[in-house]
Write an enzyme that holds these catalytic residues in place. Sequence first.
Site, mmCIF file in Angstrom:
data_model
loop_
_atom_site.group_PDB
_atom_site.id
_atom_site.type_symbol
_atom_site.label_atom_id
_atom_site.label_comp_id
_atom_site.label_asym_id
_atom_site.label_seq_id
_atom_site.Cartn_x
_atom_site.Cartn_y
_atom_site.Cartn_z
ATOM 1 N N LYS A 51 2.990 4.491 -14.833
ATOM 2 C CA LYS A 51 4.340 4.943 -14.487
ATOM 3 C C LYS A 51 5.034 5.686 -15.633
ATOM 4 O O LYS A 51 5.928 6.504 -15.391
ATOM 5 C CB LYS A 51 5.203 3.752 -14.072
ATOM 6 C CG LYS A 51 4.828 3.116 -12.745
ATOM 7 C CD LYS A 51 5.307 3.947 -11.570
ATOM 8 C CE LYS A 51 5.166 3.202 -10.252
ATOM 9 N NZ LYS A 51 5.678 3.973 -9.115
ATOM 10 N N SER A 76 10.292 -2.646 -8.688
ATOM 11 C CA SER A 76 9.913 -4.050 -8.829
ATOM 12 C C SER A 76 9.445 -4.351 -10.244
ATOM 13 O O SER A 76 9.270 -5.502 -10.611
ATOM 14 C CB SER A 76 8.790 -4.397 -7.844
ATOM 15 O OG SER A 76 7.631 -3.640 -8.134
ATOM 16 N N GLN A 81 10.263 -0.336 -16.176
ATOM 17 C CA GLN A 81 9.908 -0.295 -17.592
ATOM 18 C C GLN A 81 9.689 1.133 -18.072
ATOM 19 O O GLN A 81 10.066 1.500 -19.190
ATOM 20 C CB GLN A 81 8.639 -1.112 -17.831
ATOM 21 C CG GLN A 81 8.799 -2.597 -17.576
ATOM 22 C CD GLN A 81 7.470 -3.314 -17.651
ATOM 23 O OE1 GLN A 81 6.952 -3.568 -18.735
ATOM 24 N NE2 GLN A 81 6.900 -3.639 -16.501
ATOM 25 N N TYR A 113 13.396 -2.760 -23.543
ATOM 26 C CA TYR A 113 13.464 -1.319 -23.810
ATOM 27 C C TYR A 113 14.902 -0.796 -23.794
ATOM 28 O O TYR A 113 15.131 0.398 -23.958
ATOM 29 C CB TYR A 113 12.628 -0.555 -22.781
ATOM 30 C CG TYR A 113 11.143 -0.775 -22.912
ATOM 31 C CD1 TYR A 113 10.500 -0.675 -24.141
ATOM 32 C CD2 TYR A 113 10.372 -1.089 -21.785
ATOM 33 C CE1 TYR A 113 9.134 -0.887 -24.252
ATOM 34 C CE2 TYR A 113 9.004 -1.300 -21.896
ATOM 35 C CZ TYR A 113 8.392 -1.204 -23.129
ATOM 36 O OH TYR A 113 7.029 -1.406 -23.236
ATOM 37 N N ASP A 169 -18.233 11.905 -7.506
ATOM 38 C CA ASP A 169 -18.423 12.039 -6.058
ATOM 39 C C ASP A 169 -17.244 11.462 -5.287
ATOM 40 O O ASP A 169 -16.950 11.896 -4.166
ATOM 41 C CB ASP A 169 -19.703 11.309 -5.631
ATOM 42 C CG ASP A 169 -20.939 11.881 -6.298
ATOM 43 O OD1 ASP A 169 -21.180 13.089 -6.142
ATOM 44 O OD2 ASP A 169 -21.656 11.119 -6.988
ATOM 45 N N GLY A 176 0.969 2.579 -3.408
ATOM 46 C CA GLY A 176 2.184 1.900 -2.999
ATOM 47 C C GLY A 176 2.999 2.922 -2.231
ATOM 48 O O GLY A 176 2.836 3.117 -1.038
ATOM 49 N N GLY A 177 3.845 3.652 -2.965
ATOM 50 C CA GLY A 177 4.594 4.736 -2.355
ATOM 51 C C GLY A 177 3.852 6.052 -2.335
ATOM 52 O O GLY A 177 4.307 7.022 -1.731
ATOM 53 N N GLY A 179 2.835 7.999 -5.089
ATOM 54 C CA GLY A 179 3.015 8.954 -6.175
ATOM 55 C C GLY A 179 1.759 9.156 -6.995
ATOM 56 O O GLY A 179 1.349 10.293 -7.267
ATOM 57 N N LEU A 180 1.129 8.051 -7.411
ATOM 58 C CA LEU A 180 -0.110 8.131 -8.187
ATOM 59 C C LEU A 180 -1.232 8.719 -7.346
ATOM 60 O O LEU A 180 -1.977 9.593 -7.813
ATOM 61 C CB LEU A 180 -0.501 6.736 -8.676
ATOM 62 C CG LEU A 180 -1.814 6.635 -9.469
ATOM 63 C CD1 LEU A 180 -1.726 7.417 -10.770
ATOM 64 C CD2 LEU A 180 -2.160 5.166 -9.742
ATOM 65 N N GLU A 201 -4.669 0.148 -0.497
ATOM 66 C CA GLU A 201 -3.414 -0.598 -0.461
ATOM 67 C C GLU A 201 -3.648 -2.001 0.089
ATOM 68 O O GLU A 201 -4.693 -2.295 0.687
ATOM 69 C CB GLU A 201 -2.369 0.142 0.375
ATOM 70 C CG GLU A 201 -2.696 0.262 1.840
ATOM 71 C CD GLU A 201 -1.607 1.002 2.635
ATOM 72 O OE1 GLU A 201 -0.514 1.217 2.090
ATOM 73 O OE2 GLU A 201 -1.881 1.353 3.793
ATOM 74 N N GLY A 205 0.431 -4.754 3.527
ATOM 75 C CA GLY A 205 1.363 -3.633 3.448
ATOM 76 C C GLY A 205 0.647 -2.333 3.732
ATOM 77 O O GLY A 205 0.527 -1.460 2.871
ATOM 78 N N ASP A 207 1.268 0.346 5.417
ATOM 79 C CA ASP A 207 2.070 1.445 5.957
ATOM 80 C C ASP A 207 1.417 2.802 5.734
ATOM 81 O O ASP A 207 1.435 3.671 6.613
ATOM 82 C CB ASP A 207 3.461 1.447 5.319
ATOM 83 C CG ASP A 207 3.404 1.501 3.810
ATOM 84 O OD1 ASP A 207 3.618 2.578 3.229
ATOM 85 O OD2 ASP A 207 3.135 0.452 3.189
ATOM 86 N N SER A 301 -4.369 0.881 -12.430
ATOM 87 C CA SER A 301 -3.043 1.474 -12.619
ATOM 88 C C SER A 301 -2.128 0.731 -13.584
ATOM 89 O O SER A 301 -1.155 1.308 -14.073
ATOM 90 C CB SER A 301 -2.344 1.632 -11.267
ATOM 91 O OG SER A 301 -2.215 0.380 -10.621
ATOM 92 N N ASN A 304 0.556 -5.205 -16.291
ATOM 93 C CA ASN A 304 1.739 -6.036 -16.537
ATOM 94 C C ASN A 304 1.762 -7.239 -15.600
ATOM 95 O O ASN A 304 2.501 -7.268 -14.620
ATOM 96 C CB ASN A 304 3.005 -5.201 -16.372
ATOM 97 C CG ASN A 304 3.126 -4.152 -17.454
ATOM 98 O OD1 ASN A 304 2.885 -4.425 -18.623
ATOM 99 N ND2 ASN A 304 3.470 -2.932 -17.070
#
Length: 319
Positions: A51, A76, A81, A113, A169, A176-177, A179-180, A201, A205, A207, A301, A304
Amino acid sequence: MVSFDDIAKAHERIKAHAKRTPVLTSATVDALTGASVFFKCENFQRMGAFKFRGAYNALSQLPEDRRRNGVIAFSSGNHAQAVALAGKMLGIKALIVMPEDAPKVKLDATRGYGAEIVQYTKSQSRDEVAGKLASERGLTLIPPFDHEHVIAGQGTAGKELAEDAGPLDALLVPCGGGGLLSGCAIAAKHLAPKIKVYGVEPAAGDDATQSFVKKRLVTIAIPDTIADGARTPSLGKLTFPIVLRYVDDMITVTDDELARAMFFLWERMKIVVEPTGALAFTALFAEKLKARGKRVGVVLSGGNVDLRWAAAQMNKRQD
């Protein structure tokens, strides 16, 4: 639509600040899967997750007036962070909206932080809480995934993996959402047009999987899963069309499968990965994807994880 050129420019923008995380291999994993597996270890990234890439790319492009006013984000944990750390590095004040059940390790790090934290309950909408605060204080919202600069920043992880691992290959990315997954899929398809890209995923969840199959954006209730970084109700307005265009298929894994895969990485590769971070590997470990004889990239990913929670989970295991 985010382009590979956007990702390449993001890489130039962040490379002096984000770590070029290692690509690790494991003879044990290769023997188990029959594939040559290359792990992009974003658990070693600054603040412990991918992130940071998107957050720094987004904040570093804010005009001076918006920098002075500050930013707000909802998360979340890992995006929280990331925005907090990027803000500290760039001298931008950050307000973070986090759920009341966010992992303590992520809450503590976000405060460490220098960010201000506002927590919300399950009965509240994080979007509405953040939107109200942004309006009241004149803050710029930096969403966790549905933002061009965030997506481009996350895509730099896929770009680095392709450069360091060589021809692949297949590529497995947590979702999750989206982005990655979106950023890495754009990078992967540009650098290796024939590569197969898979999003992974939690089954609780699903979706993104439903949206991928039905070809329309599906929204679900906030899922109950140990993969706290993937507790999203839907893909975004930007990430959904990118996933449809660049991703070849979606895979779901159960929490039990996820926990087993995560602890396998801890025990055999000696690396700490959080549940969400282990999603992509779980697809291989649980044999949801047949990859024998293939060269497969896997994005880990983040790392933490609440160690007290992890210890309790390990004590529950029967195997």
